[in-house]
Design a protein around this motif. Structure first.
Motif, PDB file in Angstrom:
ATOM      1  N   LEU A 109       0.814  -1.214   0.000  1.00  0.00           N
ATOM      2  CA  LEU A 109       0.000   0.000   0.000  1.00  0.00           C
ATOM      3  C   LEU A 109       0.849   1.267   0.000  1.00  0.00           C
ATOM      4  O   LEU A 109       0.300   2.370  -0.008  1.00  0.00           O
ATOM      5  CB  LEU A 109      -0.930   0.001   1.221  1.00  0.00           C
ATOM      6  CG  LEU A 109      -1.899  -1.184   1.308  1.00  0.00           C
ATOM      7  CD1 LEU A 109      -2.619  -1.179   2.649  1.00  0.00           C
ATOM      8  CD2 LEU A 109      -2.902  -1.150   0.170  1.00  0.00           C
ATOM      9  N   VAL A 110       2.161   1.120  -0.006  1.00  0.00           N
ATOM     10  CA  VAL A 110       3.046   2.291  -0.006  1.00  0.00           C
ATOM     11  C   VAL A 110       2.736   3.263  -1.151  1.00  0.00           C
ATOM     12  O   VAL A 110       2.711   4.485  -0.941  1.00  0.00           O
ATOM     13  CB  VAL A 110       4.525   1.850  -0.031  1.00  0.00           C
ATOM     14  CG1 VAL A 110       5.446   3.021  -0.407  1.00  0.00           C
ATOM     15  CG2 VAL A 110       4.928   1.304   1.335  1.00  0.00           C
ATOM     16  N   PRO A 111       2.461   2.781  -2.386  1.00  0.00           N
ATOM     17  CA  PRO A 111       2.160   3.746  -3.457  1.00  0.00           C
ATOM     18  C   PRO A 111       0.917   4.594  -3.205  1.00  0.00           C
ATOM     19  O   PRO A 111       0.766   5.652  -3.816  1.00  0.00           O
ATOM     20  CB  PRO A 111       1.963   2.841  -4.684  1.00  0.00           C
ATOM     21  CG  PRO A 111       2.719   1.600  -4.382  1.00  0.00           C
ATOM     22  CD  PRO A 111       2.537   1.406  -2.901  1.00  0.00           C
ATOM     23  N   ARG A 168     -12.684   4.518  -2.724  1.00  0.00           N
ATOM     24  CA  ARG A 168     -12.504   5.693  -1.867  1.00  0.00           C
ATOM     25  C   ARG A 168     -12.294   5.185  -0.437  1.00  0.00           C
ATOM     26  O   ARG A 168     -13.245   4.735   0.202  1.00  0.00           O
ATOM     27  CB  ARG A 168     -13.725   6.606  -1.934  1.00  0.00           C
ATOM     28  CG  ARG A 168     -14.039   7.140  -3.326  1.00  0.00           C
ATOM     29  CD  ARG A 168     -15.130   8.199  -3.255  1.00  0.00           C
ATOM     30  NE  ARG A 168     -14.660   9.363  -2.514  1.00  0.00           N
ATOM     31  CZ  ARG A 168     -14.026  10.394  -3.068  1.00  0.00           C
ATOM     32  NH1 ARG A 168     -13.774  10.399  -4.358  1.00  0.00           N
ATOM     33  NH2 ARG A 168     -13.637  11.411  -2.321  1.00  0.00           N
ATOM     34  N   TYR A 169     -11.072   5.253   0.051  1.00  0.00           N
ATOM     35  CA  TYR A 169     -10.773   4.760   1.393  1.00  0.00           C
ATOM     36  C   TYR A 169     -10.958   5.841   2.456  1.00  0.00           C
ATOM     37  O   TYR A 169     -11.486   5.575   3.528  1.00  0.00           O
ATOM     38  CB  TYR A 169      -9.344   4.217   1.451  1.00  0.00           C
ATOM     39  CG  TYR A 169      -9.173   2.923   0.693  1.00  0.00           C
ATOM     40  CD1 TYR A 169      -9.634   1.728   1.237  1.00  0.00           C
ATOM     41  CD2 TYR A 169      -8.576   2.896  -0.564  1.00  0.00           C
ATOM     42  CE1 TYR A 169      -9.493   0.529   0.547  1.00  0.00           C
ATOM     43  CE2 TYR A 169      -8.424   1.709  -1.259  1.00  0.00           C
ATOM     44  CZ  TYR A 169      -8.886   0.525  -0.708  1.00  0.00           C
ATOM     45  OH  TYR A 169      -8.757  -0.650  -1.398  1.00  0.00           O
ATOM     46  N   GLY A 170     -10.523   7.059   2.175  1.00  0.00           N
ATOM     47  CA  GLY A 170     -10.595   8.112   3.169  1.00  0.00           C
ATOM     48  C   GLY A 170      -9.488   7.983   4.207  1.00  0.00           C
ATOM     49  O   GLY A 170      -8.954   6.887   4.445  1.00  0.00           O
ATOM     50  N   GLY A 220      -9.861  10.203  -0.970  1.00  0.00           N
ATOM     51  CA  GLY A 220     -10.317   9.024  -1.691  1.00  0.00           C
ATOM     52  C   GLY A 220      -9.361   7.856  -1.651  1.00  0.00           C
ATOM     53  O   GLY A 220      -9.048   7.314  -0.593  1.00  0.00           O
ATOM     54  N   PHE A 221      -8.894   7.429  -2.823  1.00  0.00           N
ATOM     55  CA  PHE A 221      -7.991   6.283  -2.981  1.00  0.00           C
ATOM     56  C   PHE A 221      -6.647   6.570  -2.325  1.00  0.00           C
ATOM     57  O   PHE A 221      -6.025   5.694  -1.734  1.00  0.00           O
ATOM     58  CB  PHE A 221      -7.830   6.023  -4.478  1.00  0.00           C
ATOM     59  CG  PHE A 221      -6.965   4.847  -4.845  1.00  0.00           C
ATOM     60  CD1 PHE A 221      -7.273   3.572  -4.405  1.00  0.00           C
ATOM     61  CD2 PHE A 221      -5.861   5.015  -5.673  1.00  0.00           C
ATOM     62  CE1 PHE A 221      -6.487   2.483  -4.767  1.00  0.00           C
ATOM     63  CE2 PHE A 221      -5.079   3.940  -6.045  1.00  0.00           C
ATOM     64  CZ  PHE A 221      -5.389   2.672  -5.592  1.00  0.00           C
ATOM     65  N   THR A 222      -6.190   7.813  -2.444  1.00  0.00           N
ATOM     66  CA  THR A 222      -4.953   8.264  -1.814  1.00  0.00           C
ATOM     67  C   THR A 222      -5.251   9.514  -0.995  1.00  0.00           C
ATOM     68  O   THR A 222      -6.356  10.051  -1.029  1.00  0.00           O
ATOM     69  CB  THR A 222      -3.878   8.600  -2.862  1.00  0.00           C
ATOM     70  OG1 THR A 222      -4.256   9.799  -3.556  1.00  0.00           O
ATOM     71  CG2 THR A 222      -3.708   7.458  -3.869  1.00  0.00           C
TER      72      THR A 222
END
Length: 392
Positions: A109-111, A168-170, A220-222
């Motif tokens: 998940l680093v990127p 979308r993680y937040g 969102g995603f990042t």
């Protein structure tokens, strides 16, 4: 029976030491990556002194901090170390004990969080080697938002990409979880209404709450999405990225650096990524950066109010939200259409309650991510080590 909490940011490390659920020491180290400096520390009175840093990355800084804590005999009885990990992806929602298998999954998940994830994982790996027998716990900034309706987690992309985890993680979830608990303590049942929390700091986001649960968030995603931030651009037409790559010669690394490091308040002003510097400047570009920042916050609050079907309470938190009366006033002035009415005297004195008694209630509540991390970690630690004293 001690618990050490480490909250690593892109260039900061906040820390807090708890004994029997009471914080006895807390502090903050800034300018990691260039000239690490201890800028705030509270606790243990006369025993305090500065910390000597021999390296400038997160692992070296955390090592110097631990050396100092050991010299002060503060780590006797250390039974756990808890960390803020920014991105948990789809796999991690609850606190989890960190080991090399979990770290390998978090590496993928680093990127998605390049300013935070690698730095936090570097600290974890250093401490796993240093204290192999001490349990280390990860608490995730993305976890709080897993309660959102599924439709609010999706992008309008092909379903195969959604199923792969492009969602979308937040973020800032630990801050939002803490604010939610504080609102329950302060307001009781009314805390379950239509609440928007504005986490405004070096990183910025909004969260729409209903019944104390995340309904929508601006990131969102990042951690690039949504509001304008210190050095991050926030929401951006993806066509801009295509244009930069196809017609301006940008490669992926150049685009990443532009969006994460050269944009936001810093990019627009050309002066600073710190709102305090911009408020003190008379340069028109500084004032333009402030105006754009306010505009983006107002725009997104409108969207969050639409998702929630209205607004019962607005909460300001984090560095800008807690300390800038000017930004709070400018935002509230633009939200008069929602019935928002700011008490100027309360705002000037940074009071906890900021409204004038009409319309939605307005609040300034300092966040405490370290306290939320400690609270979230204790149950897992008590299950792992019965009789440890971590039981809540």
């Amino acid at each position: 029976m001690s618990l050490l909490v480490l909250n690593g940011g892109s260039a900061t490390l906040k820390f807090a030491l708890y004994r029997r659920q009471q914080v006895v020491l807390r502090g903050r180290i800034e300018r990691i990556g260039s000239r690490p400096q201890l800028v705030a520390i509270v606790g243990i009175g006369s025993t305090l002194r500065d910390i000597a840093f021999t390296g400038n990355d997160h692992a070296a800084v955390s090592s110097a901090l631990l050396d100092w804590l050991e010299e002060q005999d503060m780590l006797d009885g250390l039974e756990g170390i808890a960390h803020r990990i920014v991105h948990g992806g789809r796999d991690f929602a609850d606190p989890v004990r960190l080991d090399h298998t979990v770290l390998a999954r978090l590496d993928t998940l680093v990127p998605l969080a390049p300013l935070h994830q690698p730095q936090a994982l570097a600290i974890v790996r250093h401490l796993l080697a240093r204290y192999p027998e001490v349990p280390q716990i990860a608490c995730f900034d993305t976890a709080f938002h897993r309660t959102q309706p599924w439709v609010n987690q999706q992008f309008a992309l092909p379903r195969t990409l959604t199923e792969e985890g492009i969602l979308r993680y937040g973020f800032h979830g630990l801050s939002y979880a803490y604010i939610t608990r504080r609102l329950r303590e302060m307001l009781g049942e009314t805390a379950g209404g239509r609440v928007i929390v504005a986490h405004l700091g070096q990183g910025c986001s909004l969260c729409a709450l209903r019944d104390g649960r995340s309904q929508a968030t601006s990131m969102g995603f990042t951690a690039l999405d949504g509001l304008m931030m210190g050095r991050r651009c926030g929401s951006l037409d993806p066509g801009v990225i295509l244009y930069l790559m196809q017609h301006k010669g940008f490669n992926a690394q150049a685009v990443e650096h532009l969006l994460y490091h050269d944009s936001g308040l810093y990019g627009v002003s050309g002066i600073s990524d710190d709102m305090r510097d911009l408020e003190a400047s008379e340069h028109p570009h500084a004032q333009e950066a402030i105006a754009l920042f306010v505009q983006r916050v107002v725009h997104e609050i409108g969207a969050m109010a639409a998702v929630n079907g209205g607004l019962d309470a607005l909460v300001f938190t984090a560095g800008i939200g807690e300390h800038s009366q000017r930004i709070r006033a400018a935002i509230c002035q633009r939200l008069a259409w929602l019935g928002v009415a700011l008490d100027e005297t309360a705002n000037r004195h940074h009071a906890q309650r900021l409204d004038n008694g009409s319309g939605p209630s307005l609040w300034m509540i300092p966040t405490d991510e370290e306290e939320e991390i400690a609270t979230a970690s204790r149950t897992l630690l008590s299950d792992m080590t019965p009789g440890s004293g971590f039981s809540t």
